[in-house]
Write a protein that holds these residues in place. Structure first.
Motif, PDB file in Angstrom:
ATOM      1  N   UNK A 296       0.809  -1.219   0.000  1.00 23.22           N
ATOM      2  CA  UNK A 296       0.000   0.000   0.000  1.00 23.22           C
ATOM      3  C   UNK A 296       0.837   1.262   0.000  1.00 23.22           C
ATOM      4  N   UNK A 297       1.840   1.286   0.856  1.00 26.22           N
ATOM      5  CA  UNK A 297       2.638   2.503   0.991  1.00 26.22           C
ATOM      6  C   UNK A 297       3.496   2.773  -0.234  1.00 26.22           C
ATOM      7  N   UNK A 298       3.881   1.713  -0.915  1.00 26.95           N
ATOM      8  CA  UNK A 298       4.690   1.910  -2.112  1.00 26.95           C
ATOM      9  C   UNK A 298       3.937   2.774  -3.124  1.00 26.95           C
ATOM     10  N   UNK A 299       2.606   2.688  -3.120  1.00 28.15           N
ATOM     11  CA  UNK A 299       1.811   3.428  -4.087  1.00 28.15           C
ATOM     12  C   UNK A 299       1.598   4.887  -3.692  1.00 28.15           C
ATOM     13  N   UNK A 300       1.446   5.165  -2.408  1.00 24.72           N
ATOM     14  CA  UNK A 300       0.974   6.495  -2.046  1.00 24.72           C
ATOM     15  C   UNK A 300       1.753   7.218  -0.971  1.00 24.72           C
ATOM     16  N   UNK A 301       2.595   6.548  -0.214  1.00 24.77           N
ATOM     17  CA  UNK A 301       3.151   7.202   0.970  1.00 24.77           C
ATOM     18  C   UNK A 301       4.662   7.099   1.087  1.00 24.77           C
ATOM     19  N   UNK A 302       5.337   6.700   0.018  1.00 25.66           N
ATOM     20  CA  UNK A 302       6.790   6.545   0.077  1.00 25.66           C
ATOM     21  C   UNK A 302       7.464   7.604  -0.789  1.00 25.66           C
ATOM     22  N   UNK A 303       8.477   8.236  -0.238  1.00 20.98           N
ATOM     23  CA  UNK A 303       9.280   9.192  -0.985  1.00 20.98           C
ATOM     24  C   UNK A 303      10.139   8.415  -1.985  1.00 20.98           C
ATOM     25  N   UNK A 304      10.017   8.665  -3.287  1.00 17.75           N
ATOM     26  CA  UNK A 304      10.706   7.835  -4.280  1.00 17.75           C
ATOM     27  C   UNK A 304      12.229   7.944  -4.241  1.00 17.75           C
ATOM     28  N   UNK A 305      12.767   9.078  -3.802  1.00 15.43           N
ATOM     29  CA  UNK A 305      14.219   9.241  -3.792  1.00 15.43           C
ATOM     30  C   UNK A 305      14.875   8.448  -2.664  1.00 15.43           C
ATOM     31  N   UNK A 306      14.314   8.551  -1.455  1.00 15.90           N
ATOM     32  CA  UNK A 306      14.962   7.964  -0.278  1.00 15.90           C
ATOM     33  C   UNK A 306      14.352   6.644   0.157  1.00 15.90           C
ATOM     34  N   UNK A 307      13.115   6.351  -0.288  1.00 19.64           N
ATOM     35  CA  UNK A 307      12.433   5.158   0.190  1.00 19.64           C
ATOM     36  C   UNK A 307      11.827   5.321   1.573  1.00 19.64           C
ATOM     37  N   UNK A 308      11.897   6.529   2.143  1.00 19.54           N
ATOM     38  CA  UNK A 308      11.309   6.809   3.455  1.00 19.54           C
ATOM     39  C   UNK A 308       9.840   7.182   3.293  1.00 19.54           C
ATOM     40  N   UNK A 309       9.112   7.200   4.400  1.00 20.96           N
ATOM     41  CA  UNK A 309       7.751   7.730   4.365  1.00 20.96           C
ATOM     42  C   UNK A 309       7.786   9.206   3.977  1.00 20.96           C
ATOM     43  N   UNK A 310       6.705   9.667   3.331  1.00 25.79           N
ATOM     44  CA  UNK A 310       6.648  11.069   2.937  1.00 25.79           C
ATOM     45  C   UNK A 310       5.804  11.900   3.898  1.00 25.79           C
ATOM     46  N   UNK A 311       5.719  13.186   3.641  1.00 24.91           N
ATOM     47  CA  UNK A 311       5.016  14.104   4.543  1.00 24.91           C
ATOM     48  C   UNK A 311       3.535  13.755   4.650  1.00 24.91           C
ATOM     49  N   UNK A 312       2.940  13.322   3.554  1.00 23.28           N
ATOM     50  CA  UNK A 312       1.523  12.975   3.567  1.00 23.28           C
ATOM     51  C   UNK A 312       1.252  11.850   4.559  1.00 23.28           C
ATOM     52  N   UNK A 313       2.103  10.844   4.527  1.00 17.14           N
ATOM     53  CA  UNK A 313       1.947   9.726   5.449  1.00 17.14           C
ATOM     54  C   UNK A 313       2.165  10.176   6.893  1.00 17.14           C
ATOM     55  N   UNK A 314       3.202  10.993   7.105  1.00 23.43           N
ATOM     56  CA  UNK A 314       3.534  11.422   8.463  1.00 23.43           C
ATOM     57  C   UNK A 314       2.391  12.188   9.107  1.00 23.43           C
ATOM     58  N   UNK A 315       1.735  13.055   8.335  1.00 23.05           N
ATOM     59  CA  UNK A 315       0.642  13.858   8.893  1.00 23.05           C
ATOM     60  C   UNK A 315      -0.464  12.972   9.462  1.00 23.05           C
ATOM     61  N   UNK A 316      -0.760  11.869   8.783  1.00 24.89           N
ATOM     62  CA  UNK A 316      -1.798  10.949   9.274  1.00 24.89           C
ATOM     63  C   UNK A 316      -1.268  10.089  10.418  1.00 24.89           C
TER      64      UNK A 316
END
Length: 471
Positions: A296-316
């Motif tokens: 799931x996260x690979x599609x919507x919540x992962x930063x493509x450069x670093x492979x870390x979670x992105x800001x959108x995911x963190x806010x939730x």
């Protein structure tokens, strides 16, 4: 590790004694006198572990255990059954009802603390995986529904046995295959374990504390357990330790080194298979949660450069983490981290070099936190690390470890060139019931500004005496 323990015992003296033991180790202790009260507390107060006395005239302890384990809301809460009599059939009955362990009164302090500590640690990991799955749902992604009860064991699953001798290994292997329908393998010493693991990673290990080595010598089962638990390929595998005798100090050490459960000699065949079944299901359940999460996260919540979670995911996800910390009475620390003078690096070497540095920084961050911690790229050269269960001292320890890791070794930017980077860090820890995610992030951000003002490559905290910087 702090947490809540629910104690269900109808004798006041017993409650007082066990409460005192747990309170001395800084656990919050809740109590219940009836089954209904116990179920309500588990659902609303989310204790990390439940202790149930078997010998209660007013409560059917086995029925209560089954109720808690069959309810999706409470099924993953660890349960320890207690009795004043060492009774083999009762122990088996408790385990078959879903209990995670069985202790005999008077409760051995080492056994109690080791068990509670270990079960809390395991629940903490699964809770965090479930929390992340909930965040993916809130982002509009629907992971597969998985519960402990719909986990089926098949020959595709495997157990690696490290027995005290080959004869015992053969007997245990047949027992496990016949009762659990899983594949079994035998390794007689550390070298053979390493070879087996190199071929395929087993779902579970059954390790005797003194396996036989070549020439009749004995290996150190605890060292094997420690190696399996800390190495990347095997750290998610279940580990059941078979004790040579009743030695609670040794059992506690095994749990602290990474064993998920232990079995005391003489090794009852039914108990062995019940304990293995429980740990295999827990392991496979965690695997499915991780798999769902990755997809799931690979599609919507992962930063493509670093492979870390992105800001959108963190806010939730941070909102969920803070709510859980408040519900369970635990801490939540947040670090805001920023690479120093990163614009200068980009201007001098180009954005491709900067991207290479960001990718390597992300790896160093992940290597210096726990699996339950959440690492996020907020944007640009700014990162966030959320540390569930970490108090001020723990957060500072992690922050310093990260600071040293980031600045300690040069970064490869291609064409034979390397650069060095440092990182400034701001730290905040949630005050229970007082903070929101926004205020917690703001406190950490202000602390980060103070770290920049102090000369960079340093750590400042929200509880520093210094005033916030002026514009």
């Amino acid at each position: 590790m702090s947490g809540r323990v629910l104690l269900i015992d109808d004798i006041a003296a017993n409650r007082a004694m066990i409460r005192a033991k747990l309170a001395s180790a800084y656990y919050d202790v809740l109590t219940a006198d009836t089954a209904e009260e116990a179920v309500d507390i588990v659902r609303t107060d989310h204790p990390s572990v439940v202790l149930i006395d078997i010998m209660m005239p007013t409560v059917d302890a086995f029925d209560l255990c089954r109720r808690l384990k069959s309810d999706p809301q409470t099924a993953l809460t660890p349960i320890i059954m207690m009795t004043s009599v060492e009774d083999g059939p009762d122990r088996i009955r408790a385990l078959e009802a879903g209990a995670d362990d069985f202790l005999v009164k008077p409760i051995h302090e080492l056994a109690l603390f080791a068990r509670v500590r270990n079960l809390m640690r395991m629940k903490f990991v699964i809770d965090e995986l479930q929390l992340r799955a909930e965040t993916t749902r809130e982002l509009g992604l629907e992971p597969d529904e998985t519960t402990l009860t719909n986990i089926d064991l098949t020959p595709a699953h495997s157990v690696l046995i490290v027995p005290p001798d080959r004869e015992t290994g053969t007997r245990w292997s047949a027992l496990i295959r016949d009762n659990l329908s899983v594949q079994t393998l035998i390794a007689i010493d550390e070298q053979e374990v390493a070879r087996r693991v190199a071929d395929d990673i087993p779902d579970a290990f059954l390790i005797h504390e003194t396996p036989q080595h070549g020439g009749g010598l004995r290996s150190d089962g605890l060292r094997i357990i420690s190696t399996i638990a800390r190495r990347q390929p095997t750290r998610h595998s279940a580990i059941l330790m078979a004790m040579a005798d009743v030695n609670m100090r040794q059992a506690a050490k095994g749990l602290d080194l990474g064993a998920w459960d232990y079995l005391v000699a003489p090794h009852d065949p039914t108990e062995m298979t019940v304990r293995l079944r429980t740990q295999l299901r827990r392991k496979l359940y965690s695997d499915r949660l991780r798999s769902n999460l990755r997809d799931g996260l690979r599609m919507a919540a992962i930063d493509p450069l670093t492979g870390l979670y992105n800001r959108r995911y963190a806010d939730h996800h941070l909102k969920n983490m803070l709510a859980q910390a408040e519900a369970e009475g635990t801490d939540l620390a947040v670090l805001i981290l920023d690479l120093d003078r990163f614009k200068t690096l980009n201007d001098r070497y180009g954005h491709e070099a900067g991207d290479r540095v960001l990718h390597q920084v992300a790896r160093r961050l992940q290597e210096n936190v726990r699996g339950v911690d959440v690492v996020v790229r907020l944007g640009g050269e700014e990162f966030c690390v959320a540390l569930p269960g970490a108090d001020r001292a723990g957060a500072m320890e992690v922050a310093e470890r990260i600071r040293v890791a980031v600045s300690g070794t040069a970064y490869d930017i291609g064409q034979g060139r390397t650069v060095r980077c440092s990182m400034s860090i701001g730290v905040a820890v949630a005050q229970r019931g007082e903070d929101t995610v926004e205020s917690l992030m703001r406190q950490a951000d202000l602390a980060l500004y103070r770290a920049k003002d102090a000369g960079r490559d340093c750590i400042r905290t929200a509880w520093d005496a210094e005033a916030p910087p002026t514009a």
